[in-house]
Enzyme design. Structure first.
Site, PDB file in Angstrom:
ATOM      1  N   TYR A 143      96.931  16.406  24.407  1.00  0.00           N
ATOM      2  CA  TYR A 143      97.075  17.051  25.718  1.00  0.00           C
ATOM      3  C   TYR A 143      97.008  18.576  25.612  1.00  0.00           C
ATOM      4  O   TYR A 143      96.682  19.254  26.572  1.00  0.00           O
ATOM      5  CB  TYR A 143      98.399  16.670  26.390  1.00  0.00           C
ATOM      6  CG  TYR A 143      98.510  15.207  26.810  1.00  0.00           C
ATOM      7  CD1 TYR A 143      97.410  14.369  26.755  1.00  0.00           C
ATOM      8  CD2 TYR A 143      99.709  14.691  27.265  1.00  0.00           C
ATOM      9  CE1 TYR A 143      97.506  13.045  27.121  1.00  0.00           C
ATOM     10  CE2 TYR A 143      99.815  13.362  27.646  1.00  0.00           C
ATOM     11  CZ  TYR A 143      98.712  12.539  27.568  1.00  0.00           C
ATOM     12  OH  TYR A 143      98.812  11.226  27.943  1.00  0.00           O
ATOM     13  N   LYS A 192      98.868   5.610  14.895  1.00  0.00           N
ATOM     14  CA  LYS A 192      97.591   4.897  14.733  1.00  0.00           C
ATOM     15  C   LYS A 192      97.031   5.355  13.395  1.00  0.00           C
ATOM     16  O   LYS A 192      95.932   5.924  13.298  1.00  0.00           O
ATOM     17  CB  LYS A 192      96.678   5.251  15.927  1.00  0.00           C
ATOM     18  CG  LYS A 192      95.414   4.426  16.018  1.00  0.00           C
ATOM     19  CD  LYS A 192      95.623   2.985  16.427  1.00  0.00           C
ATOM     20  CE  LYS A 192      94.320   2.240  16.455  1.00  0.00           C
ATOM     21  NZ  LYS A 192      94.488   0.772  16.542  1.00  0.00           N
ATOM     22  N   ASP A 224      98.811   0.040  19.286  1.00  0.00           N
ATOM     23  CA  ASP A 224      98.314  -1.116  20.042  1.00  0.00           C
ATOM     24  C   ASP A 224      99.253  -2.308  19.875  1.00  0.00           C
ATOM     25  O   ASP A 224      99.548  -3.031  20.842  1.00  0.00           O
ATOM     26  CB  ASP A 224      96.866  -1.469  19.637  1.00  0.00           C
ATOM     27  CG  ASP A 224      96.613  -1.353  18.143  1.00  0.00           C
ATOM     28  OD1 ASP A 224      97.469  -0.785  17.440  1.00  0.00           O
ATOM     29  OD2 ASP A 224      95.576  -1.842  17.672  1.00  0.00           O
ATOM     30  N   ASP A 248     103.532   8.923  26.295  1.00  0.00           N
ATOM     31  CA  ASP A 248     103.309   8.957  27.741  1.00  0.00           C
ATOM     32  C   ASP A 248     103.068   7.530  28.241  1.00  0.00           C
ATOM     33  O   ASP A 248     103.676   7.061  29.210  1.00  0.00           O
ATOM     34  CB  ASP A 248     102.076   9.843  28.006  1.00  0.00           C
ATOM     35  CG  ASP A 248     101.875  10.158  29.468  1.00  0.00           C
ATOM     36  OD1 ASP A 248     102.752   9.810  30.277  1.00  0.00           O
ATOM     37  OD2 ASP A 248     100.830  10.757  29.807  1.00  0.00           O
ATOM     38  N   ASP A 252     106.052   4.702  30.035  1.00  0.00           N
ATOM     39  CA  ASP A 252     105.844   4.091  31.355  1.00  0.00           C
ATOM     40  C   ASP A 252     105.870   2.570  31.253  1.00  0.00           C
ATOM     41  O   ASP A 252     106.423   1.883  32.108  1.00  0.00           O
ATOM     42  CB  ASP A 252     104.495   4.534  31.953  1.00  0.00           C
ATOM     43  CG  ASP A 252     104.640   5.815  32.764  1.00  0.00           C
ATOM     44  OD1 ASP A 252     105.714   6.442  32.673  1.00  0.00           O
ATOM     45  OD2 ASP A 252     103.692   6.182  33.473  1.00  0.00           O
TER      46      ASP A 252
END
Ligand code: NAD
Length: 359
Positions: A143, A192, A224, A248, A252
């Protein structure tokens, strides 16, 4: 008597003042029950600050926050300011306050209350015992990396770069280990590392720090797989620590396990014990001023403040147990009520929780 703790209170817009008002009643009750002393100072922030001071984040509000031990924030924003230029939008103030206060991690608990299991889209038996915290890095990663467009062989290309340095990883990983030590001492570090170099660095740092916390059971989980396991066996997680973009998304996903936005607390932490505490929800302009908003997310944010900034675990327990007791007794605000005609108001919910708090 304990030492006086300073709390900056920023009610904000919409339902912010309503839910913060109930949280302040809880704060007062803990003073009575446990002998704590709090000094609160109020600051303007968001739409109301734009209206009264011409900027979403006035310097005097920042000064109040900087001189406090912790910040309690309601919510900001609303349709009145939606068409303002970027520098005069409440949300711009949100990014600004995090940066100015040096907040580098976001903490989101997801606790499933047994009596609200039906509100989730998952099967009650899958949710049984779910009580986890996602610790998300806030200042680095893709980001904030360099972004640009260029002409490639097949036309225009877009590039986002993902960068992490050792120091950024170290400080958040240490924080996550510390949080795990206050809970059931299990930490899942999510990355990852099979494809990303930033993840390989992340994993190296986690493995280097792990021996400092021999009591914490550490597992590395690929992002994942973590996304799947959160839906398959959420109760197996305790503390999850991860980088900005993964966090992020996963925070959620974890939030939705509980089924209701009005119940979710959060914290953003910086160096030391300083933190900003707020509900996950926004200013809910659709219900503002009606006295029907759910104050539990903000009240649970106070419990989180007690746990993470002040180390007042018994007061945090008292608040969390009171919330559970009130819900178990069948009291609901309209957002979580099946029979809306029996729903209690914002202030009634606050009063019920205060009445249920015990030492
Ligand atoms: P929202 O969270 O404000 O509302 C989403 C839905 O959930 C609405 O139907 C609302 O009524 C309901 N809801 C939210 N909190 C509730 C509560 N405590 N009790 C009962 N019902 C509740 O999200 P939105 O509608 O997307 O955004 C509204 C405004 O809030 C926008 O201006 C947005 O930018 C702002 N916002 C601010 C923050 C923040 O201050 N940190 C976070 C998210 C959104």
């Amino acid at each position: 008597m304990s030492e006086v703790k300073k709390i900056a209170v920023i009610a904000g817009d919409g339902i912010g003042p309503e839910v913060v008002g109930e949280a302040l009643k809880v704060l007062k009750k803990t003073e009575e029950l446990f002998g704590y002393q709090f000094e609160t100072e109020h600051g303007l922030f968001g739409g109301i600050a734009i209206d009264e001071k011409g900027t979403p984040l006035p310097q005097e509000t920042l000064d109040i926050c900087k001189s406090a031990d912790a910040v309690l924030l309601g919510a900001v924003g609303g349709p009145k300011w939606d068409n303002n230029p970027k520098e005069l939008r409440p949300e711009t103030g949100l990014l600004g306050i995090r940066k100015a206060l040096g907040l580098f991690s976001n903490i989101r608990p997801a606790t499933v209350f047994d009596c609200l299991k039906e509100a989730s889209t998952l099967k009650p038996e899958v949710l049984e015992g779910t009580d986890l915290i996602v610790v998300r890095e806030l200042t680095g990663g893709i980001y904030f990396g360099e972004k640009f467009r260029r002409e490639g062989a097949n036309g225009q290309e877009a590039v986002d770069t993902c960068v992490y340095n050792v120091q950024e990883v170290e400080r958040i990983v240490r924080q996550a280990f510390e949080i795990a030590m206050t809970r059931s001492k299990r930490l899942a570090s999510v990355d990852k590392a099979n494809v990303l170099e930033t993840s390989r660095l992340w994993r190296e740092v986690v493995n280097r720090i792990a021996p400092e916390y021999p009591e914490v059971e550490l597992e590395h989980v690929l992002v994942d797989n973590c996304a799947m396991q959160l839906l398959r066996r959420p109760s197996s997680f305790d503390v999850i620590v991860t980088e900005n973009m993964f966090g992020d998304i996963l925070s959620d996903e974890a939030a939705m396990l509980t089924g209701s936005i009005g119940m979710l607390s959060s914290a953003s932490l910086g160096e030391g014990s300083f933190g900003l505490y707020e509900p996950v929800h926004g200013s809910a302009p659709d219900i503002a001023g009606q006295g029907i908003s759910n104050p539990i997310a903000t009240i649970l944010s106070v419990a989180l403040m007690f746990r993470l900034t002040f180390g007042y675990a018994e007061a945090a327990d008292s608040i969390e147990k009171a919330v559970k007791e009130v819900l178990d007794a069948g009291h609901r605000t309209s957002d979580i009520a099946v029979d809306k005609s029996k729903a209690v108001s914002t202030t009634q919910m606050g009063d019920l929780i205060i009445a249920a708090m015990k030492k």
